[in-house]
Enzyme design. Structure first.
Site, PDB file in Angstrom:
ATOM      1  N   THR A  58       0.868  -1.181   0.000  1.00 24.63           N
ATOM      2  CA  THR A  58       0.000   0.000   0.000  1.00 24.63           C
ATOM      3  C   THR A  58       0.902   1.227   0.000  1.00 24.63           C
ATOM      4  O   THR A  58       2.128   1.093  -0.027  1.00 24.63           O
ATOM      5  CB  THR A  58      -0.897   0.026   1.252  1.00 24.63           C
ATOM      6  OG1 THR A  58      -0.068   0.311   2.386  1.00 24.63           O
ATOM      7  CG2 THR A  58      -1.603  -1.301   1.475  1.00 24.63           C
ATOM      8  N   CYS A  59       0.287   2.415   0.078  1.00 25.08           N
ATOM      9  CA  CYS A  59       1.137   3.605   0.068  1.00 25.08           C
ATOM     10  C   CYS A  59       1.950   3.720   1.356  1.00 25.08           C
ATOM     11  O   CYS A  59       2.942   4.430   1.410  1.00 25.08           O
ATOM     12  CB  CYS A  59       0.290   4.853  -0.154  1.00 25.08           C
ATOM     13  SG  CYS A  59      -1.102   4.958   0.948  1.00 25.08           S
ATOM     14  N   ASN A  60       1.544   3.017   2.376  1.00 27.04           N
ATOM     15  CA  ASN A  60       2.247   3.142   3.654  1.00 27.04           C
ATOM     16  C   ASN A  60       3.087   1.938   4.032  1.00 27.04           C
ATOM     17  O   ASN A  60       3.807   1.987   5.033  1.00 27.04           O
ATOM     18  CB  ASN A  60       1.241   3.403   4.784  1.00 27.04           C
ATOM     19  CG  ASN A  60       0.700   4.804   4.719  1.00 27.04           C
ATOM     20  OD1 ASN A  60       1.446   5.736   4.433  1.00 27.04           O
ATOM     21  ND2 ASN A  60      -0.590   4.961   4.925  1.00 27.04           N
ATOM     22  N   GLN A 119      -9.378   1.352   5.543  1.00 27.86           N
ATOM     23  CA  GLN A 119      -9.024   1.061   4.149  1.00 27.86           C
ATOM     24  C   GLN A 119      -8.108  -0.162   4.070  1.00 27.86           C
ATOM     25  O   GLN A 119      -8.158  -0.925   3.112  1.00 27.86           O
ATOM     26  CB  GLN A 119      -8.315   2.278   3.556  1.00 27.86           C
ATOM     27  CG  GLN A 119      -8.371   2.321   2.054  1.00 27.86           C
ATOM     28  CD  GLN A 119      -7.575   3.496   1.491  1.00 27.86           C
ATOM     29  OE1 GLN A 119      -7.061   4.316   2.230  1.00 27.86           O
ATOM     30  NE2 GLN A 119      -7.490   3.552   0.187  1.00 27.86           N
ATOM     31  N   GLN A 123      -7.572  -3.505   1.512  1.00 29.48           N
ATOM     32  CA  GLN A 123      -6.278  -3.782   0.869  1.00 29.48           C
ATOM     33  C   GLN A 123      -5.810  -5.206   1.179  1.00 29.48           C
ATOM     34  O   GLN A 123      -5.288  -5.904   0.310  1.00 29.48           O
ATOM     35  CB  GLN A 123      -5.247  -2.746   1.346  1.00 29.48           C
ATOM     36  CG  GLN A 123      -5.520  -1.359   0.764  1.00 29.48           C
ATOM     37  CD  GLN A 123      -4.796  -0.243   1.493  1.00 29.48           C
ATOM     38  OE1 GLN A 123      -4.409  -0.383   2.658  1.00 29.48           O
ATOM     39  NE2 GLN A 123      -4.614   0.876   0.818  1.00 29.48           N
ATOM     40  N   GLY A 192     -12.138  28.673  -3.505  1.00 24.05           N
ATOM     41  CA  GLY A 192     -10.859  27.969  -3.650  1.00 24.05           C
ATOM     42  C   GLY A 192     -11.086  26.631  -4.313  1.00 24.05           C
ATOM     43  O   GLY A 192     -11.992  25.890  -3.918  1.00 24.05           O
ATOM     44  N   GLU A 195      -6.449  21.715  -3.523  1.00 20.52           N
ATOM     45  CA  GLU A 195      -6.580  20.337  -3.035  1.00 20.52           C
ATOM     46  C   GLU A 195      -7.674  20.218  -1.970  1.00 20.52           C
ATOM     47  O   GLU A 195      -8.554  19.353  -2.044  1.00 20.52           O
ATOM     48  CB  GLU A 195      -5.231  19.895  -2.462  1.00 20.52           C
ATOM     49  CG  GLU A 195      -5.145  18.410  -2.232  1.00 20.52           C
ATOM     50  CD  GLU A 195      -3.824  18.010  -1.593  1.00 20.52           C
ATOM     51  OE1 GLU A 195      -3.804  16.959  -0.954  1.00 20.52           O
ATOM     52  OE2 GLU A 195      -2.838  18.765  -1.720  1.00 20.52           O
TER      53      GLU A 195
END
Lengths: 423, 277
Positions: A58-60, A119, A123, A192, A195
């Site tokens: 995963t991203c982590n 999440q 995964q 705005g 992000e």
């Protein structure tokens, strides 16, 4: 360790890097892209000593869990295959019971960057499906991963670890939900289109907001954002007009100064049935702070919402105290189930031996004079003797590892983690 | 039997209120189970309602006729009606955040009723059943709706105040949204308004039909009922009245609750307040 309780040491090993051990650039280089996962799993299966394998990327974190005859040679191969980009202090290896505990903690969200996030469960589920497709799961890892998923769900259901959001944008939406109930008849103005603005818009869009308007310094960007969410884009000079109709104003413009001034707000806001909600997520604030004093509106800035995030984080950390008991119980359950499975062939053999002895005894003692009563008595006696023997075996399995012992092992795992982090 | 139930009922309501309060104060807080009191809380609530039904059944049997809804027994009936109506409303809305304040109110009402309700078993006055039941039941449910409207109004004002002060604390986390509180306040006000009209007119019709001597349109309770009906009608339709925002309507509902309490006080203290006494 009792003979009936199979050891995990030498059978189970987990090697990995995570957000706690390695910086992002290292994690990026160790990550396994989804399209290459099958190839990596096949390569793992081909390693001598590896019978089962599972890769979570995963991203982590990127973690490789293997089962079989796993020793230092296998560890070296894993490091060579997956973690060449990481230096030894950035890596961790857990063996046996510690690998099991680690996997359960990951599934519970206790090892996540955002404590308790859910999440990771999806995964793990996806990674397990990939491992299953590559025939990487067997009698050890398949039940382990099933139980890890169940541990993840149980921890979130029985503790407060997954409660309360840790995202400021999400808290802003929660505040709006507490004012408006739902969003279907809510008109939102977002100043705005960066992000944070897009994140807020995404949350509102998902919640079914009635109408959405973007105002931004760059009109092109506002138009692009509006197109994405089926919204309208207006110029900053039109904010006053839009505010006359809006129920919710969210400003997410950094470094712009006061884009929304007191005079932009409609007069007699207090005659509206519901208050106007004004949320300023900008640094420095994009909405004049004096607005807060106006009747008929609620005003919140980043500090107000950050306090909620801090409180939620503290609540989640406090909730981790209640997870140790669940994890230890689940580790105990996994070991017991494994032991029952390991004892199954012996039990089948015992049953066959009892049946054979019964038939032999019947032949020897009563022979052809046997009646149905003799047969029934012999069957009943065998069944009861077998039940007594199996009850003893099951009890032995259950007692082979006490909860206290597992609790100490869990503490040793935590201590080893702390020591690794200190290093 | 009646005496035992009269003593037991406030205890069970107190337990239900305490469990609701515990759940309210721990829900979502870290460190423990998410809803520790939930099974017991629902059980205590259900037990209190069941005991209340048993009390009225026992009372009805002991007076050999319609159970009396007068005096302190009317207060007990009001407590029961509030608890039951709230259960229906909370189940429909799927929220238990308002339980503590409602159950505490019910507890106070029942405590007073248990303390002062006479336990004699004198025969109840003979009433023509259809109109009498229509009158009494309508007024009872209307009063319960009025209590709930006032309580939702109070909660709206409390939450509004907390959010206005930029404090996103316990009430923010645990109460229903301002929108839902306003909706509940207005809908219960509408129920109160309609049933007060029905109950008052049903009572007037019954008194005429029965040709009860001494009847007067000037009966203070009739006048008060009609005034409250108009008042809560305005609360119910406040969205359509310019300037009468949800906050102001909530304030009006809270004031209406005070008026009801005052009228109940008069009803209990003054024997000539309602001629049926």
């Amino acid at each position: 360790m009792d003979a009936l309780t199979p050891s995990l040491a030498g059978e189970l090993m987990l090697v990995g890097v995570s957000h706690q051990s390695a910086p992002l650039d290292v994690r990026e280089r160790c990550a396994v892209q989804p399209d290459r996962l099958a190839g990596y799993l096949a390569a793992l299966r081909a390693l001598d000593g590896v019978e089962e394998c599972f890769v979570l990327s995963t991203c982590n974190r990127t973690e490789v869990l293997v089962a079989g005859r796993v020793d230092e040679r296998v560890e070296k191969l894993l490091l060579e295959l997956f973690f060449r980009a990481a230096s030894p202090p950035q890596l961790y290896t857990h063996r046996g019971l510690h690998a099991l505990i680690h996997m359960f903690r990951v599934a519970a969200g206790l090892d996540s960057l955002v404590l308790g996030e859910s999440q990771v469960l999806a995964q793990i589920k996806d990674a397990a499906a990939a491992a299953r497709a590559a025939e990487g799961l067997g009698r050890r890892l398949a039940p382990l991963l099933d139980q890890a998923l169940s541990v993840g769900r149980r921890v979130r259901n029985e503790t407060a670890i997954g409660l309360g959001t840790l995202s400021v944008a999400r808290v802003a939406i929660d505040v709006a939900a507490q004012v408006f109930g739902g969003f279907t008849d809510c008109r939102a103005l977002i100043v705005g289109a960066g992000e944070t603005g897009m994140l807020v818009a995404q949350h509102l869009f998902s919640a079914g907001v009635g109408s959405l308007v973007f105002a931004n310094r760059s009109q092109d960007r506002a138009a692009a954002a509006a197109e994405r969410f089926g919204a309208r884009a207006v110029e900053l000079s039109a904010i006053g007009q839009e505010l006359a109709r809006a129920d919710l104003l969210v400003a997410c413009v950094d470094g712009a100064g006061h884009l929304v001034r007191l005079e932009d707000f409609p007069k007699r806001l207090d005659s509206r049935d519901r208050p106007l909600l004004v949320i300023d997520l900008s640094v420095p604030r994009a909405i004049e702070a004096t607005v807060a004093g106006q009747a008929g509106l609620f005003y919140y800035d980043l500090d107000d919402l950050a306090r909620v995030v801090d409180r939620n984080r503290a609540d989640r950390e406090k909730a981790t105290e209640g997870t140790a008991e669940i994890l230890v119980a689940e580790v105990h359950k996994y070991l017991s189930l494994r032991s029952y499975a390991a004892a199954a062939p012996a039990i089948a053999e015992l049953r066959a031996r009892f049946d054979s002895l019964r038939e032999q005894t019947l032949d020897e003692v009563v022979g052809e004079r046997s009646t149905s009563d003799h047969v029934r008595l012999a069957h009943e006696l065998t069944r009861r003797l077998l039940d007594a023997a199996l009850a003893h075996t099951k009890d032995t399995i259950r007692r082979s590892r006490s909860a206290d012992e597992l609790d100490r092992e869990y503490q040793r795992y935590l201590e080893s983690r702390t020591q690794a982090e200190e290093r | 039997m009646i005496q035992a139930l009269v003593v037991l009922l406030p205890v069970v309501y107190a337990a239900a209120a305490a469990l609701a309060l515990i759940e309210f104060s721990t829900l979502g807080a870290g460190g423990g189970a998410r809803t520790p009191g939930l099974p017991w809380r629902v059980g205590a609530y259900a037990a209190a309602l069941a005991l209340h039904v048993a009390l009225f059944a026992a009372r009805a049997a002991s007076v050999t006729g319609t159970p009396s809804f007068e005096g302190w027994w009317a207060i007990s009936a009001l407590a029961f009606a509030v608890a039951t109506l709230h259960l229906v409303v909370a189940a429909r809305q799927g929220t238990s955040g308002t339980d503590p304040i409602v159950l505490t109110t019910v507890l106070v009402l029942q405590l007073a009723a248990s303390a002062f309700a006479p336990l004699d078993t004198s025969v109840a006055p003979d009433r023509p059943i259809p109109f009498y039941l229509l009158h009494v039941t309508s007024i009872l449910v209307a009063s319960a709706a009025l209590v709930l409207s006032g309580l939702h109004g109070c909660l709206y004002l409390m939450l509004f105040r907390q959010m206005r002060q930029r404090r996103l604390g316990n009430l923010f986390e645990r109460l229903p949204s301002l929108h839902l509180l306003a909706q509940l306040m207005r809908r219960t006000a509408l129920v109160a308004c309609l049933l007060l009209l029905l109950g008052s007119n049903g009572g007037i019709w019954w008194a005429h039909a029965a040709q009860i001597p001494g009847f007067t349109y000037g009966d203070p309770v009739v006048i008060l009922s009609l005034l409250l009906s108009v008042y809560f009608g305005a609360v119910a339709f406040s969205r359509r009245i310019p300037g009468l925002t949800a906050r102001r309507a909530s304030f009006a509902a809270a004031v209406g609750l005070l008026l009801l309490i005052a009228s109940l006080g008069l009803f209990l203290a003054e024997s000539n307040f309602h001629w049926t006494r």
